[in-house]
Motif scaffolding. Sequence first.
Motif, short mmCIF file in Angstrom:
data_model
loop_
_atom_site.label_atom_id
_atom_site.label_comp_id
_atom_site.label_asym_id
_atom_site.label_seq_id
_atom_site.Cartn_x
_atom_site.Cartn_y
_atom_site.Cartn_z
N GLY A 50 1.11 -0.95 -0.19
CA GLY A 50 0.19 -0.58 0.00
C GLY A 50 0.68 0.97 0.25
N ASN A 51 2.21 1.31 0.55
CA ASN A 51 2.89 2.65 0.96
C ASN A 51 3.35 2.76 -0.57
N CYS A 52 3.85 1.61 -1.33
CA CYS A 52 4.23 1.96 -2.79
C CYS A 52 3.35 2.40 -3.73
N GLU A 53 1.93 2.23 -4.26
CA GLU A 53 0.77 2.54 -4.30
C GLU A 53 0.14 3.75 -4.23
N PHE A 54 1.00 4.21 -2.82
CA PHE A 54 0.65 5.54 -2.82
C PHE A 54 1.63 6.42 -2.58
N ILE A 55 2.86 5.88 -3.01
CA ILE A 55 3.77 7.02 -3.31
C ILE A 55 3.28 6.61 -4.91
N GLN A 56 3.28 6.08 -5.79
CA GLN A 56 2.66 5.95 -7.11
C GLN A 56 1.50 7.27 -7.07
N VAL A 57 0.99 7.40 -6.53
CA VAL A 57 -0.28 8.63 -6.38
C VAL A 57 0.60 9.48 -5.94
#
Length: 132
Positions: A50-57
């Motif tokens: 989820g952290n990786c996905e948030f960084i992409q956002v």
Amino acid sequence: MFVSNPLHDLAMIETKPNALDQAAARQGWDLPEAFQHLRHLLEARMGNRGNCEFIQVLRLMEAMPKDDVAPAVTQAIRLGAIGFDAVKLIALARLERRPPRLDLAAYPHLPRTIVRTTVAAAYTVLVPAAAA
């Protein structure tokens, strides 16, 4: 005087997503509350991924204004389409001034709906027996 831009560090932080909270550039970064809410939802659903996905956002703001990404985050949360792909599609649709077309196959946790064609005879139940 040192001026830090949080967007410049995101590519590096993406390689070490657990360092997101300790990143100096992120300190004092004024983001709308919806971003933090999205992060919590992503972490709850995906764990560390989820952290990786948030960084992409967050990295979307490297290519488009925060004023376009923030409403996309809010709308994705409202739709229950929690993820980078949904936020990106919504933000791009906003920029192109068109409605977003989300592929719900990527969101198997969302309930499926079936819309059937209405049959006119189904409305006879609304007419009192004396009038029929």
